[in-house]
Design an enzyme around this catalytic site. Structure first.
Site, PDB file in Angstrom:
ATOM      1  CD  GLU B  77      -2.157  -2.170   0.661  1.00  0.00           C
ATOM      2  OE1 GLU B  77      -1.265  -2.424   0.934  1.00  0.00           O
ATOM      3  OE2 GLU B  77      -3.104  -3.214   0.915  1.00  0.00           O
ATOM      4  CG  HIS B 146      -9.603  -6.926   8.641  1.00  0.00           C
ATOM      5  ND1 HIS B 146      -8.787  -7.244   9.390  1.00  0.00           N
ATOM      6  CD2 HIS B 146      -9.486  -7.139   7.078  1.00  0.00           C
ATOM      7  CE1 HIS B 146      -7.627  -7.728   8.350  1.00  0.00           C
ATOM      8  NE2 HIS B 146      -8.055  -7.699   7.278  1.00  0.00           N
TER       9      HIS B 146
END
Lengths: 375, 347
Positions: B77, B146
């Site tokens: 990322e 998450h």
């Protein structure tokens, strides 16, 4: 002018127009050939490299002075000693190519097209600064130069992104991304190596290894100090960063590689900074004065070039002195501007939040202060 | 063009004007139209190309546009967000997808320091036309790492626009605006909304349909209380409003659509009418979207119209647990909104 009279006594026909020089061979990694070791430099090129390096040198020394007078504040990371890197790289690419570096950026701002005046005025935080006083030492930008970046390592993925744009647009341009020996251990750099190689981006990654990441020597920071090999699957060169011709040849070699579609290349420039990491670091707690003196005496990039030109009859001492005088004047004039230009107007405090956007209101320090922001 | 009774619209409708679409398809259509419209637009992220998108939002795009414009990235990322920002600086218009915004934390330095601040630091020299998009907030059973909502984190920073669509029309219109915007936009989607179908108005079916960033929408008119929400919880507010209406409490439901810049005027106008404010969000309470709304209302003309302190309905101030009963009780439920409205109204 006395100096002009001296020069006109010797015509250009007296000087050698070009000469061949033997330069150090580069160490290579995952390559079959190395850049040339016999290189030609013309008189014109030599004078230009000399003038540019001298300008950077004197500009940085002036910045040192202004910082000690507290006219420049905050962070100030000086480039003196490393001039051959910026000048050599620029000589190996085109202005239409792209370049990005970290915070030791004044030299690159200059080689990429910024003027000494606007660089110095940015350091002193004035409206005539290259970023109108809003960026400071670490955030200077100009055409095809993406700063000036304060977060160690972040500029490397950015540079690969610029390279991606070059490939996407098919313009045969490339992007040089610079980082230091300290940044070389950053994870995002390895992420970038991977993507650049995978997608064959026209990217040249250049590690300016000046032996110290702030106060930590390379031996104490890196399990492998062979920075030119750290790209693993990316071919690499280790280059004498104190020799402008070495840097130029290696850059040309890397640029050809990129432009032929072969993907990225990595270069490690072995260089040295005379100043500490920044103006708040005297630079002698982690290295000896003897070491600094030795580099100055034996490897100074400007002296090396000067000796080459003089011993090959490519220029006269007077001519080079003239350049020195002209450079000094340019720096003095720039410093004069930088210390007298007014600070940016308060009305512009909130401008430049968004591009191409209708004017918006920005909250001030209290609910009654509503400030205006335009693009 | 024959009239018929559409099951989604109330009453008669003309066949060509009534269309329903799921949020994911609206997002897909938005990207497809913008990719077609401007050659510089491209999409990168994990699994966006050959996998058709982890949540199928980019389905079909790689097949249509190919490797150059729909790029599968490695799982890095920080690296690919930085690459996306660099590409934007050099003149392209990237859409950088985070598989979820939880992973954007790895890249947050590039979003804030490289994207958001650059136009200002360069005094208007270097623009960064980029969209960071992906699902934000809680999903179902994906547990603590998450499930975080990043609306407050990103909305804190000058230089960013932060958008949070609720329905399919929002998704399409706002994503098109985000892509056309010349500035960094954080586009917060919601995984649980991807499969929800919504009616699409006639005008939303045009390739030039955009919704302006920075303007909220009143989804339901009301007189007794202003319910201000974003994303999935707009549905909860509307559902709560239906229940409350039966007891004679008429809620005005505001869909923020954009978190930054916040459409304070819309909220103020509503509060000056209803005299009561309840904010509803999925994120944690401290330093959140609701906290900001309350502060802004206090600083403006609407404060004097409040008949009671404003109330915030938020996620519970804990990391998200896994077990269903625990997860369900970690997020605002319709009954929590109803309860809070009644407390605010003192009924």
């Amino acid at each position: 002018m006395v100096a002009a009279a001296v020069v006109s006594a010797r015509t250009y026909a007296d000087f050698t127009t070009e000469a061949t020089f033997e330069i150090k061979k580069c160490d290579i990694h995952k390559l079959d050939e190395a850049p040339a070791t016999q290189v030609v430099m013309t008189r014109e090129e030599g004078l230009q490299y000399y003038r540019t390096m001298q300008t950077i040198r004197r500009m940085e020394l002036k910045a040192d002075q202004l910082y000690k007078q507290k006219i420049i504040r905050g962070f100030c990371h000086l480039y003196d000693g490393q001039e051959a890197c910026a000048v050599g790289i620029e000589a190996g690419i085109n202005l239409t190519d792209h370049l990005i570096t970290a915070y030791r950026a004044h030299g690159y701002t200059y080689t990429r097209g910024g003027t000494v005046k606007e660089i110095m005025a940015e350091l002193t935080g004035r409206r005539g600064g290259i970023a109108k006083g809003k960026g400071g030492s670490m955030h200077m930008y100009t055409k095809h130069f993406y700063g000036g970046n304060g977060i160690v390592g972040a500029q490397v993925p950015l540079g690969a992104g610029v390279a991606l744009a070059c490939k996407y647009l098919g313009n045969n341009e490339l992007c040089v991304s610079l980082y230091g020996d300290g940044a070389a251990n950053q994870g995002q750099i390895f992420e970038t190596y991977n993507m650049a190689a995978l997608w064959k981006l026209p990217a040249i990654f250049i590690c300016e290894n000046n032996r110290y990441g702030m106060g930590t020597s390379v031996e104490r920071a890196a399990a492998s100090t062979d920075y030119y090999k750290r790209g693993d699957f990316i071919p690499g060169l280790r280059v004498d960063g104190m020799d402008v011709l070495c840097v130029r040849e290696a850059t040309k070699f890397a640029a050809d590689h990129c432009r032929s579609g072969k993907g990225p290349m990595l270069m490690e420039l072995q260089t040295y900074r005379y100043h500490g990491h920044s103006m708040s670091d005297p630079g002698v707690s982690y290295r000896t004065r003897e070491e600094i003196q030795e580099v100055r005496g034996k490897s100074d990039p400007i002296s090396m070039l000067k000796d080459r030109m003089l011993s090959n009859n490519m220029a006269s001492i007077e001519e080079l002195k003239e350049i020195d005088v002209a450079v000094r004047k340019e720096i003095e004039d720039a410093a004069q501007f930088a210390t007298t230009d007014p600070e940016p107007p308060l009305e512009e405090l909130c401008n430049h939040i968004f591009y191409n956007n209708p004017a918006l209101e920005v909250r001030g320090t209290n609910p009654w202060t509503k400030l205006k922001s335009v693009s | 063009m024959e009239p018929f009774t559409c099951m989604f619209c109330a009453g008669l409708s003309y066949r060509w004007s009534c269309q329903t679409m799921m949020v994911r398809d609206a997002l897909n259509q938005a990207m497809d139209e913008e990719l077609e419209r401007d050659e510089r637009v491209f999409l990168l992220g994990e699994e966006v190309a050959q996998y058709d998108g982890a949540y199928k939002v980019s389905r079909g795009l790689w097949k249509k546009y190919g490797d150059k414009r729909i790029i599968d990235t490695p799982i890095t990322e920080m690296g690919f967000a930085g690459i996306a920002v660099g590409a934007a600086m050099a003149g392209l218009r990237p859409i950088c997808e985070f598989m979820t915004f939880n992973f954007s934390m790895q890249a947050i330095d590039q979003i804030i320091n490289s994207a958001a601040k650059t136009y200002y630091m360069s005094a208007g020299f270097q623009a960064v036309p980029i969209v960071f998009r992906g699902p934000n907030g809680a999903s179902a059973g994906v547990a603590a790492q998450h499930s975080q909502c990043f609306a407050a984190w990103y909305a804190h920073c000058p230089g960013l626009k932060v958008v949070s669509p609720w329905n399919a029309e929002d998704a399409k219109g706002l994503l098109k605006s985000a892509i056309r915007d010349d500035n960094p936009v954080v586009f917060l989607e919601n995984e649980l909304m991807y499969g929800v179908p919504f009616e699409m108005s006639e005008e939303s079916q045009s390739k030039d349909f955009t919704i302006p960033i920075g303007k909220a929408k009143v989804e339901r008119q009301g007189t007794h209380v202003s319910l201000v929400s974003h994303s999935r919880y707009v549905s909860h507010c509307l559902d709560a409003a239906v229940v409350l209406a039966k007891e004679g409490i008429e809620c005005e439901v505001i869909n923020l659509r954009t978190i930054r810049p916040l459409d304070v005027e819309c909220i103020e106008t509503s509060v000056m009418k209803t005299n009561h404010l309840v904010t509803v969000e999925g994120g944690w309470p401290q330093f959140g979207v609701g906290a900001e709304i309350c502060a802004r209302i206090m600083e403006g003309p609407a404060f004097n119209y409040l008949d009671a302190p404003a109330t915030r309905v938020t996620g519970v101030d804990i990391p998200m647990p896994y077990a269903k009963i625990l997860e369900d009780n970690s997020l605002p439920q319709i009954k929590d909104i109803i309860f809070s409205v009644k407390k605010t109204l003192n009924v």
